[in-house]
Motif scaffolding. Structure first.
Motif, PDB file in Angstrom:
ATOM      1  N   ARG A  65      -5.346  -0.436 -20.846  1.00 42.99           N
ATOM      2  CA  ARG A  65      -5.386  -1.359 -19.700  1.00 42.99           C
ATOM      3  C   ARG A  65      -5.130  -0.605 -18.391  1.00 42.99           C
ATOM      4  N   LEU A  66      -5.925   0.431 -18.181  1.00 45.65           N
ATOM      5  CA  LEU A  66      -5.763   1.294 -17.024  1.00 45.65           C
ATOM      6  C   LEU A  66      -6.543   0.776 -15.824  1.00 45.65           C
ATOM      7  N   THR A  67      -6.144   1.226 -14.655  1.00 42.68           N
ATOM      8  CA  THR A  67      -6.838   0.910 -13.406  1.00 42.68           C
ATOM      9  C   THR A  67      -7.250   2.210 -12.726  1.00 42.68           C
ATOM     10  N   ILE A  68      -8.503   2.290 -12.322  1.00 45.33           N
ATOM     11  CA  ILE A  68      -8.998   3.410 -11.516  1.00 45.33           C
ATOM     12  C   ILE A  68      -9.288   2.867 -10.132  1.00 45.33           C
ATOM     13  N   THR A  69      -8.650   3.423  -9.130  1.00 44.66           N
ATOM     14  CA  THR A  69      -8.866   2.972  -7.763  1.00 44.66           C
ATOM     15  C   THR A  69      -8.895   4.192  -6.844  1.00 44.66           C
ATOM     16  N   GLY A  70      -9.084   3.962  -5.580  1.00 45.12           N
ATOM     17  CA  GLY A  70      -9.145   5.042  -4.608  1.00 45.12           C
ATOM     18  C   GLY A  70      -9.523   4.480  -3.257  1.00 45.12           C
ATOM     19  N   SER A  71      -9.499   5.318  -2.252  1.00 42.26           N
ATOM     20  CA  SER A  71      -9.814   4.809  -0.914  1.00 42.26           C
ATOM     21  C   SER A  71     -10.098   5.961   0.040  1.00 42.26           C
ATOM     22  N   THR A  72     -10.740   5.600   1.134  1.00 42.06           N
ATOM     23  CA  THR A  72     -10.802   6.452   2.313  1.00 42.06           C
ATOM     24  C   THR A  72     -10.210   5.655   3.463  1.00 42.06           C
ATOM     25  N   LEU A  73      -9.819   6.333   4.499  1.00 44.05           N
ATOM     26  CA  LEU A  73      -9.112   5.682   5.602  1.00 44.05           C
ATOM     27  C   LEU A  73      -9.979   5.520   6.844  1.00 44.05           C
ATOM     28  N   ARG A  74     -10.782   6.521   7.135  1.00 50.97           N
ATOM     29  CA  ARG A  74     -11.445   6.618   8.427  1.00 50.97           C
ATOM     30  C   ARG A  74     -12.322   5.419   8.761  1.00 50.97           C
ATOM     31  N   ALA A  75     -13.092   4.922   7.783  1.00 49.89           N
ATOM     32  CA  ALA A  75     -14.082   3.890   8.070  1.00 49.89           C
ATOM     33  C   ALA A  75     -13.492   2.480   8.111  1.00 49.89           C
ATOM     34  N   ARG A  76     -12.221   2.319   7.820  1.00 43.97           N
ATOM     35  CA  ARG A  76     -11.625   0.978   7.818  1.00 43.97           C
ATOM     36  C   ARG A  76     -11.478   0.443   9.245  1.00 43.97           C
ATOM     37  N   SER A  77     -11.422  -0.864   9.340  1.00 41.42           N
ATOM     38  CA  SER A  77     -11.280  -1.508  10.645  1.00 41.42           C
ATOM     39  C   SER A  77      -9.905  -1.229  11.234  1.00 41.42           C
ATOM     40  N   VAL A  78      -9.793  -1.402  12.545  1.00 47.73           N
ATOM     41  CA  VAL A  78      -8.496  -1.240  13.205  1.00 47.73           C
ATOM     42  C   VAL A  78      -7.489  -2.212  12.619  1.00 47.73           C
ATOM     43  N   ALA A  79      -7.930  -3.428  12.320  1.00 47.90           N
ATOM     44  CA  ALA A  79      -7.012  -4.431  11.775  1.00 47.90           C
ATOM     45  C   ALA A  79      -6.436  -3.992  10.434  1.00 47.90           C
ATOM     46  N   LEU A  80      -7.267  -3.441   9.564  1.00 47.02           N
ATOM     47  CA  LEU A  80      -6.779  -2.992   8.262  1.00 47.02           C
ATOM     48  C   LEU A  80      -5.829  -1.804   8.403  1.00 47.02           C
ATOM     49  N   LYS A  81      -6.156  -0.888   9.294  1.00 45.37           N
ATOM     50  CA  LYS A  81      -5.262   0.250   9.527  1.00 45.37           C
ATOM     51  C   LYS A  81      -3.949  -0.215  10.154  1.00 45.37           C
ATOM     52  N   ALA A  82      -4.031  -1.249  11.014  1.00 44.90           N
ATOM     53  CA  ALA A  82      -2.821  -1.768  11.650  1.00 44.90           C
ATOM     54  C   ALA A  82      -1.872  -2.375  10.625  1.00 44.90           C
ATOM     55  N   GLU A  83      -2.418  -2.936   9.542  1.00 47.42           N
ATOM     56  CA  GLU A  83      -1.561  -3.458   8.471  1.00 47.42           C
ATOM     57  C   GLU A  83      -0.734  -2.329   7.865  1.00 47.42           C
ATOM     58  N   ILE A  84      -1.383  -1.190   7.657  1.00 43.89           N
ATOM     59  CA  ILE A  84      -0.649  -0.038   7.109  1.00 43.89           C
ATOM     60  C   ILE A  84       0.406   0.419   8.109  1.00 43.89           C
ATOM     61  N   ALA A  85       0.042   0.441   9.395  1.00 46.47           N
ATOM     62  CA  ALA A  85       1.001   0.847  10.423  1.00 46.47           C
ATOM     63  C   ALA A  85       2.240  -0.045  10.394  1.00 46.47           C
ATOM     64  N   GLY A  86       2.038  -1.332  10.171  1.00 49.65           N
ATOM     65  CA  GLY A  86       3.166  -2.252  10.092  1.00 49.65           C
ATOM     66  C   GLY A  86       4.087  -1.933   8.924  1.00 49.65           C
ATOM     67  N   HIS A  87       3.487  -1.605   7.775  1.00 52.15           N
ATOM     68  CA  HIS A  87       4.296  -1.221   6.614  1.00 52.15           C
ATOM     69  C   HIS A  87       5.065   0.070   6.884  1.00 52.15           C
ATOM     70  N   LEU A  88       4.403   1.019   7.536  1.00 55.27           N
ATOM     71  CA  LEU A  88       5.073   2.281   7.847  1.00 55.27           C
ATOM     72  C   LEU A  88       6.267   2.050   8.777  1.00 55.27           C
ATOM     73  N   ARG A  89       6.063   1.249   9.802  1.00 60.26           N
ATOM     74  CA  ARG A  89       7.143   0.975  10.750  1.00 60.26           C
ATOM     75  C   ARG A  89       8.341   0.325  10.043  1.00 60.26           C
ATOM     76  N   GLN A  90       8.051  -0.549   9.095  1.00 58.17           N
ATOM     77  CA  GLN A  90       9.111  -1.282   8.407  1.00 58.17           C
ATOM     78  C   GLN A  90       9.769  -0.464   7.302  1.00 58.17           C
ATOM     79  N   ASP A  91       8.958   0.231   6.503  1.00 55.46           N
ATOM     80  CA  ASP A  91       9.482   0.851   5.286  1.00 55.46           C
ATOM     81  C   ASP A  91       9.745   2.353   5.388  1.00 55.46           C
ATOM     82  N   VAL A  92       8.960   3.046   6.217  1.00 54.72           N
ATOM     83  CA  VAL A  92       9.015   4.512   6.228  1.00 54.72           C
ATOM     84  C   VAL A  92       9.680   5.063   7.488  1.00 54.72           C
ATOM     85  N   TRP A  93       9.408   4.456   8.632  1.00 51.96           N
ATOM     86  CA  TRP A  93       9.983   4.994   9.874  1.00 51.96           C
ATOM     87  C   TRP A  93      11.515   5.031   9.833  1.00 51.96           C
TER      88      TRP A  93
END
Length: 333
Positions: free
Chosen positions: A262-290
């Motif tokens: 019951r494995l999952t294969i996933t992956g991603s690239t970052l560059r082509a994503r919308s500003v809104a999708l990247k901003a979601e990651i930025a929000g997580h970084l500010r909250q969890d990593v910064w």
């Protein structure tokens, strides 16, 4: 702030090796709606930059052909819709391209504050790396406290960041690297064990270390023959996260384990994503990593710094794989 009309920037004379890297004078870009102009202090050098140089990873339509996916510096101008009060702020930003220059345009939602313990040089190595690691290890890979992760390329910028963040999340961390020195580096960052892939079979080592259980997450940027081997080391419900292909993306696979375990294969690239999708990651970084960066619990590891004019030498070092951590370009003024 007075912004000049022209600046130095890196360009590629055509697809090829590091010899196609040139420095030219060009007009300073202007920020559009929702954007800011950053006087660049430092820019990170990343594998996708080398891939772009070779002709394999072009910027999206309409974006500058100047390489560079992350910068730090000072906001010196703003576009429509951005508060003028942001001028003068120190920031580090994810950019779609254009980082190898004295000035770069960034979308305001992708600009994060410089953590207090870090210099602008150190902060320039955060955005592309931390966005990538957080999104792939925690969002896509779903790594949780008490789980186990195998990180390939543990001595790279991505790898060194992933080791630190996974360890802080309470995971058991295994990493692969290509020499005893690199393995020791991985352990110094918190890896519970580091496997020298030139001298050891990582599949057998992971099975030994986990008593044949396997790992919950694999973070891979190698591809090729690693893909099948990664599937073979995953535990039940394990997740393989593919973020690059230093070897080929075309592989011959036996997917039986995907069904049986019951494995999952996933992956991603970052560059082509919308500003809104990247901003979601930025929000997580500010909250969890910064907060971790503010506390000094995790930090960017910088191996070498080159002036902007020596981008060719920086790419040569990147492609030699001799580095431990990040390679940076610094803009002298």
């Amino acid at each position: 702030m007075v912004v000049p009309q022209t600046m130095k920037q890196v360009r590629f004379s055509g697809p090829g090796g590091p010899e196609v890297i040139e420095v030219e004078t060009a007009p300073v870009p202007q920020p559009g709606p929702g954007q800011v102009l950053i006087e660049v202090a430092a820019a990170g050098v990343n594998r996708p930059d080398c891939l772009q140089r070779a002709g394999g990873y072009p910027p999206p339509p309409g974006a500058t052909q100047v390489p560079g996916l992350e910068v730090s510096g000072v906001i010196v101008a703003v576009g429509p819709g951005v508060a003028a009060s942001r001028i003068g702020e120190k920031t580090c930003a994810l950019v779609i391209s254009g980082g190898y220059a004295e000035y770069a345009v960034a979308d305001e939602p992708l600009c994060l504050p410089v953590p207090k313990p870090l210099s602008l040089l150190e902060a320039g190595g955060l955005p592309e790396t931390y966005y990538t690691v957080y999104d792939n290890v925690f969002t896509r890979g779903g790594l949780k406290k008490g789980e186990t992760i195998l990180i390939h390329g543990g001595s790279s910028g991505i790898g060194s960041t992933a080791i630190q963040l996974a360890k802080q999340a309470g995971a058991t961390v295994y990493a692969t690297a290509g020499s005893p020195e690199k393995c020791a580096f991985c352990r110094s960052l918190g890896a519970d064990e580091a496997i020298n892939y030139r001298a050891q079979d990582f599949v057998e080592e992971v099975k030994r270390l986990t008593h044949a259980r396997g790992v919950d997450v694999v973070l891979d940027m190698v591809g090729g023959p690693y893909v099948q081997r990664n599937l073979n080391v995953l535990a039940l419900e394990g997740r393989l996260v593919q973020i690059a292909f230093l070897q080929t993306s075309k592989v011959d696979l036996d997917l039986m384990n995907v069904m049986l375990r019951r494995l999952t294969i996933t992956g991603s690239t970052l560059r082509a994503r919308s500003v809104a999708l990247k901003a979601e990651i930025a929000g997580h970084l500010r909250q969890d990593v910064w907060p971790l960066l503010e506390a000094g619990t995790v930090k960017p590891i910088i191996h070498a710094v080159f002036p902007l004019e020596q981008a060719r030498a920086a790419h040569e070092l990147m492609e030699s794989s001799a580095h431990l951590g990040k390679i940076m370009l610094e803009v002298a003024r």
